[in-house]
Design a protein around this motif. Structure first.
Motif, PDB file in Angstrom:
ATOM      1  N   VAL A  77       0.841  -1.196   0.000  1.00 61.03           N
ATOM      2  CA  VAL A  77       0.000   0.000   0.000  1.00 61.03           C
ATOM      3  C   VAL A  77       0.879   1.251   0.000  1.00 61.03           C
ATOM      4  O   VAL A  77       0.643   2.188  -0.771  1.00 61.03           O
ATOM      5  CB  VAL A  77      -0.970   0.011   1.213  1.00 61.03           C
ATOM      6  CG1 VAL A  77      -1.631   1.364   1.383  1.00 61.03           C
ATOM      7  CG2 VAL A  77      -2.012  -1.083   1.067  1.00 61.03           C
ATOM      8  N   GLU A  78       1.907   1.269   0.833  1.00 63.52           N
ATOM      9  CA  GLU A  78       2.814   2.419   0.883  1.00 63.52           C
ATOM     10  C   GLU A  78       3.534   2.605  -0.455  1.00 63.52           C
ATOM     11  O   GLU A  78       3.694   3.737  -0.926  1.00 63.52           O
ATOM     12  CB  GLU A  78       3.820   2.254   2.013  1.00 63.52           C
ATOM     13  CG  GLU A  78       3.204   2.380   3.393  1.00 63.52           C
ATOM     14  CD  GLU A  78       4.225   2.162   4.505  1.00 63.52           C
ATOM     15  OE1 GLU A  78       5.427   2.432   4.282  1.00 63.52           O
ATOM     16  OE2 GLU A  78       3.830   1.729   5.588  1.00 63.52           O
ATOM     17  N   LEU A  79       3.947   1.509  -1.068  1.00 66.06           N
ATOM     18  CA  LEU A  79       4.610   1.591  -2.365  1.00 66.06           C
ATOM     19  C   LEU A  79       3.656   2.148  -3.416  1.00 66.06           C
ATOM     20  O   LEU A  79       4.020   3.017  -4.213  1.00 66.06           O
ATOM     21  CB  LEU A  79       5.116   0.214  -2.802  1.00 66.06           C
ATOM     22  CG  LEU A  79       5.731   0.157  -4.196  1.00 66.06           C
ATOM     23  CD1 LEU A  79       6.986   1.024  -4.275  1.00 66.06           C
ATOM     24  CD2 LEU A  79       6.029  -1.275  -4.584  1.00 66.06           C
ATOM     25  N   LEU A  80       2.412   1.683  -3.423  1.00 71.19           N
ATOM     26  CA  LEU A  80       1.430   2.170  -4.394  1.00 71.19           C
ATOM     27  C   LEU A  80       1.123   3.650  -4.182  1.00 71.19           C
ATOM     28  O   LEU A  80       0.877   4.376  -5.147  1.00 71.19           O
ATOM     29  CB  LEU A  80       0.162   1.322  -4.355  1.00 71.19           C
ATOM     30  CG  LEU A  80       0.331  -0.103  -4.904  1.00 71.19           C
ATOM     31  CD1 LEU A  80      -0.951  -0.910  -4.707  1.00 71.19           C
ATOM     32  CD2 LEU A  80       0.746  -0.098  -6.364  1.00 71.19           C
ATOM     33  N   VAL A  81       1.166   4.125  -2.954  1.00 69.54           N
ATOM     34  CA  VAL A  81       0.995   5.563  -2.688  1.00 69.54           C
ATOM     35  C   VAL A  81       2.140   6.335  -3.343  1.00 69.54           C
ATOM     36  O   VAL A  81       1.924   7.380  -3.971  1.00 69.54           O
ATOM     37  CB  VAL A  81       0.920   5.856  -1.172  1.00 69.54           C
ATOM     38  CG1 VAL A  81       1.062   7.345  -0.883  1.00 69.54           C
ATOM     39  CG2 VAL A  81      -0.391   5.324  -0.600  1.00 69.54           C
ATOM     40  N   ASN A  82       3.357   5.812  -3.242  1.00 75.07           N
ATOM     41  CA  ASN A  82       4.499   6.458  -3.897  1.00 75.07           C
ATOM     42  C   ASN A  82       4.340   6.445  -5.420  1.00 75.07           C
ATOM     43  O   ASN A  82       4.712   7.416  -6.091  1.00 75.07           O
ATOM     44  CB  ASN A  82       5.808   5.782  -3.502  1.00 75.07           C
ATOM     45  CG  ASN A  82       6.179   6.037  -2.057  1.00 75.07           C
ATOM     46  OD1 ASN A  82       5.634   6.916  -1.404  1.00 75.07           O
ATOM     47  ND2 ASN A  82       7.103   5.249  -1.535  1.00 75.07           N
TER      48      ASN A  82
END
Length: 116
Positions: A77-82
């Motif tokens: 999820v954090e990677l997709l936000v980036n």
């Protein structure tokens, strides 16, 4: 209302707004797959997870967030936000839940008309 009055009422300044019938975008959105995958790979390589550097990972379209990169659901999820920030888009939660590889993510980014 007469056509002359209508033309006058829809004209603002020197521009007749009644002639606009479509939406215009400032730039062409012609992202190619190689460029998108490269940009996603750059985001992945700059992503720091539990002090594990991903800079040495080889990233291709087939790279899986779980199997190849060892990311759990929160990390993904954090990677997709980036990735959202990189392409200036928003990935809906129901879509993000189904993105398991770089290739799937690239395909979504390319299909989004707001991607830059």
């Amino acid at each position: 209302m007469s056509s002359q009055k209508l033309a006058r009422s829809t004209a603002i300044g020197n521009y007749n707004w009644s002639s606009l019938s479509q939406r215009f975008y400032a730039t062409s959105n012609k992202l190619n797959k190689k460029e998108v995958v490269t940009r996603i790979a750059d985001v992945i390589k700059s992503f720091n997870v539990d002090n594990k550097q991903l800079t040495n990972k080889s990233v291709t379209e087939a790279t899986s967030y779980y199997d190849d990169l060892g990311l759990d659901s929160l990390d993904t999820v954090e990677l997709l936000v980036n990735i959202e920030e990189e392409f200036e888009i928003e990935i809906p939660d129901d879509v993000a839940d189904n993105l398991k590889t770089v290739g799937e993510t690239a395909k979504y980014v390319m299909s989004n008309p707001e991607s830059t």
